[in-house]
Design an enzyme around this catalytic site. Structure first.
Site, PDB file in Angstrom:
ATOM      1  CB  CYS A  57     -31.765 -10.458  -0.957  1.00 61.93           C
ATOM      2  SG  CYS A  57     -30.464  -9.298  -0.422  1.00 61.93           S
ATOM      3  CG  PHE A  90      -1.912  -1.125   1.218  1.00 56.87           C
ATOM      4  CD1 PHE A  90      -1.642  -2.324   1.874  1.00 56.87           C
ATOM      5  CD2 PHE A  90      -3.093  -1.008   0.493  1.00 56.87           C
ATOM      6  CE1 PHE A  90      -2.540  -3.382   1.824  1.00 56.87           C
ATOM      7  CE2 PHE A  90      -4.001  -2.058   0.442  1.00 56.87           C
ATOM      8  CZ  PHE A  90      -3.719  -3.252   1.109  1.00 56.87           C
ATOM      9  CD  GLN A 127      -1.046  -4.621   9.451  1.00 63.46           C
ATOM     10  OE1 GLN A 127      -1.505  -3.478   9.559  1.00 63.46           O
ATOM     11  NE2 GLN A 127       0.230  -4.852   9.222  1.00 63.46           N
ATOM     12  CG  ASP A 159      -2.620 -12.262   0.700  1.00 62.23           C
ATOM     13  OD1 ASP A 159      -1.700 -11.434   0.594  1.00 62.23           O
ATOM     14  OD2 ASP A 159      -2.645 -13.142   1.584  1.00 62.23           O
ATOM     15  CB  SER A 180       3.608  -4.269   8.685  1.00 58.90           C
ATOM     16  OG  SER A 180       2.596  -3.291   8.963  1.00 58.90           O
ATOM     17  CB  ILE A 236       9.839 -11.148   3.760  1.00 60.99           C
ATOM     18  CG1 ILE A 236       9.575  -9.848   4.545  1.00 60.99           C
ATOM     19  CG2 ILE A 236       9.209 -12.336   4.478  1.00 60.99           C
ATOM     20  CD1 ILE A 236       8.145  -9.387   4.512  1.00 60.99           C
ATOM     21  CB  CYS A 265     -25.737 -10.011   0.818  1.00 58.59           C
ATOM     22  SG  CYS A 265     -27.081  -8.836   0.554  1.00 58.59           S
ATOM     23  CG  HIS A 322      -6.920  -5.282   8.289  1.00 59.36           C
ATOM     24  ND1 HIS A 322      -5.717  -4.706   7.929  1.00 59.36           N
ATOM     25  CD2 HIS A 322      -7.214  -4.755   9.504  1.00 59.36           C
ATOM     26  CE1 HIS A 322      -5.330  -3.854   8.874  1.00 59.36           C
ATOM     27  NE2 HIS A 322      -6.224  -3.878   9.845  1.00 59.36           N
TER      28      HIS A 322
HETATM   29  N1  APR Z   1      10.393  -7.697   2.046  1.00 60.72           N
HETATM   30  C1  APR Z   1      10.409  -6.873   3.139  1.00 60.72           C
HETATM   31  N2  APR Z   1       9.648  -5.750   3.253  1.00 60.72           N
HETATM   32  C2  APR Z   1       8.844  -5.445   2.198  1.00 60.72           C
HETATM   33  C3  APR Z   1       8.792  -6.248   1.019  1.00 60.72           C
HETATM   34  C4  APR Z   1       9.603  -7.411   0.977  1.00 60.72           C
HETATM   35  N3  APR Z   1       9.615  -8.226  -0.095  1.00 60.72           N
HETATM   36  N4  APR Z   1       7.913  -5.659   0.154  1.00 60.72           N
HETATM   37  C5  APR Z   1       7.446  -4.544   0.756  1.00 60.72           C
HETATM   38  N5  APR Z   1       8.000  -4.415   1.986  1.00 60.72           N
HETATM   39  C6  APR Z   1       7.709  -3.397   3.006  1.00 60.72           C
HETATM   40  C7  APR Z   1       7.585  -1.984   2.474  1.00 60.72           C
HETATM   41  O1  APR Z   1       8.826  -1.297   2.593  1.00 60.72           O
HETATM   42  C8  APR Z   1       6.515  -1.363   3.371  1.00 60.72           C
HETATM   43  O2  APR Z   1       7.082  -0.551   4.399  1.00 60.72           O
HETATM   44  O3  APR Z   1       6.438  -3.727   3.508  1.00 60.72           O
HETATM   45  C9  APR Z   1       5.808  -2.566   4.025  1.00 60.72           C
HETATM   46  C10 APR Z   1       4.333  -2.633   3.683  1.00 60.72           C
HETATM   47  O4  APR Z   1       3.695  -1.537   4.313  1.00 60.72           O
HETATM   48  P1  APR Z   1       2.240  -1.097   3.811  1.00 60.72           P
HETATM   49  O5  APR Z   1       2.240  -1.029   2.331  1.00 60.72           O
HETATM   50  O6  APR Z   1       1.852   0.101   4.609  1.00 60.72           O
HETATM   51  O7  APR Z   1       1.297  -2.326   4.192  1.00 60.72           O
HETATM   52  P2  APR Z   1       0.698  -2.673   5.619  1.00 60.72           P
HETATM   53  O8  APR Z   1       1.610  -2.239   6.712  1.00 60.72           O
HETATM   54  O9  APR Z   1       0.325  -4.104   5.581  1.00 60.72           O
HETATM   55  O10 APR Z   1      -0.646  -1.771   5.637  1.00 60.72           O
HETATM   56  C11 APR Z   1      -1.512  -1.964   6.742  1.00 60.72           C
HETATM   57  O11 APR Z   1      -3.141  -0.562   5.672  1.00 60.72           O
HETATM   58  O12 APR Z   1      -4.476   0.139   3.928  1.00 60.72           O
HETATM   59  C12 APR Z   1      -4.402  -0.656   5.028  1.00 60.72           C
HETATM   60  O13 APR Z   1      -5.788  -2.530   5.254  1.00 60.72           O
HETATM   61  C13 APR Z   1      -4.602  -2.106   4.664  1.00 60.72           C
HETATM   62  O14 APR Z   1      -3.787  -4.033   5.880  1.00 60.72           O
HETATM   63  C14 APR Z   1      -3.400  -2.806   5.272  1.00 60.72           C
HETATM   64  C15 APR Z   1      -2.924  -1.794   6.299  1.00 60.72           C
END
Ligand code: APR
Length: 239
Positions: free
Chosen positions: A143, A29, A96, A99, A181, A225, A122, A114
């Site tokens: 419905c 995101f 979070q 998928d 994250s 990762i 529905c 989430h």
């Molecule tokens: N290996 C390590 N880190 C990674 C990789 C990877 N292959 N790919 C991406 N990242 C890191 C990015 O640098 C980023 O900081 O993963 C992090 C993902 O952060 P976000 O995109 O903010 O995702 P997330 O933290 O899951 O968002 C939380 O926000 O919009 C809502 O509901 C949505 O569950 C989501 C929540």
């Protein structure tokens, strides 16, 4: 360092964000340029407001994400986490992600904070359907009510039972490992802090820095990762 922490811990909880699934081909995101929220405004497409007032945009956004999930699959990192649960190395996954890839890869104790894109329901009568309804652009229930993915939208609270399970797991952890994250969304980002406050070691594996890095006992940046987990798995299984 992380290998030693894993070896001497008794209750390990893994906490994943969208960075766990980018190596499966799904965008996260907030990664600079490629993140979903770099192209879309979440409140315009992923909120209760969007569902009620912008429903065509909402349907289009979530249909794309359902098709994306169907076109992609868990990667080796998901498989390793499922294997580690079977071997008793980790005790559960708080995710979070919507998928469903941890469950598809065989993980059992998965707390989906989430919700999931694997099904839709529905908005009026609650009837649950498979996500193929969105794939075939069927957006309304028999419905007449709107069909929406079973995910937590912006403006909605988390499911109580899953929230409580995640609190219990975070309080029991003596090692809490964050994978992919940015830790920017509440209340999901409170679980690493709760674990830390209860005495757990906190490890953050994330390509980019997060605002929680200063709480962590160990931070691994700039490494994917999939690679981190493959290396650890090799060291843990080569006795
Ligand atoms: N290996 C390590 N880190 C990674 C990789 C990877 N292959 N790919 C991406 N990242 C890191 C990015 O640098 C980023 O900081 O993963 C992090 C993902 O952060 P976000 O995109 O903010 O995702 P997330 O933290 O899951 O968002 C939380 O926000 O919009 C809502 O509901 C949505 O569950 C989501 C929540």
């Amino acid at each position: 360092m992380l290998l030693n922490l894993i070896k001497k811990s008794k209750y390990i909880v893994v906490y994943t964000g969208a960075g766990m699934s980018t190596e499966s081909g799904l965008p996260d995101f907030r990664s600079t340029k490629s993140g979903l929220w770099e192209q879309e405004d979440p409140t315009a497409v992923a909120s209760t407001d969007a569902l009620n007032r912008n429903v065509e945009l909402f349907f289009e956004f979530y249909r794309k994400r359902v098709v994306g999930v169907k076109d992609c699959s868990p990667h080796k990192g998901h498989d390793i986490l499922a294997k580690w649960e079977r071997e008793g190395i980790i005790q559960g996954i708080i995710t979070q992600n919507v998928d469903g890839f941890h469950s598809v890869a065989g993980s059992d104790n998965v707390m989906e904070l989430h919700g999931t894109l694997q099904e839709v329901h529905c908005q009026s009568c609650g009837q649950v359907y498979g996500n193929e309804m969105y794939e075939s652009e069927t957006f309304y229930c028999a419905c007449g009510g709107k069909l929406r993915p079973s995910v937590v939208l912006f403006g909605e609270g988390l499911q109580e039972d899953i929230f409580m399970k995640a609190i219990d797991a975070s309080e029991r952890a003596d090692l809490f490992i964050v994978l992919g994250s940015s830790l920017t969304v509440t209340p999901a980002n409170q679980f690493p802090l709760l674990a830390k406050e209860q005495g757990a070691k906190l490890v953050i594996v994330n390509l980019e820095p997060t605002s929680f890095d200063h709480y962590a006992d160990l931070v691994i940046h700039n490494q994917k990762i999939g690679e981190v987990l493959a290396e650890l798995n090799h060291q843990l299984t080569s006795k």
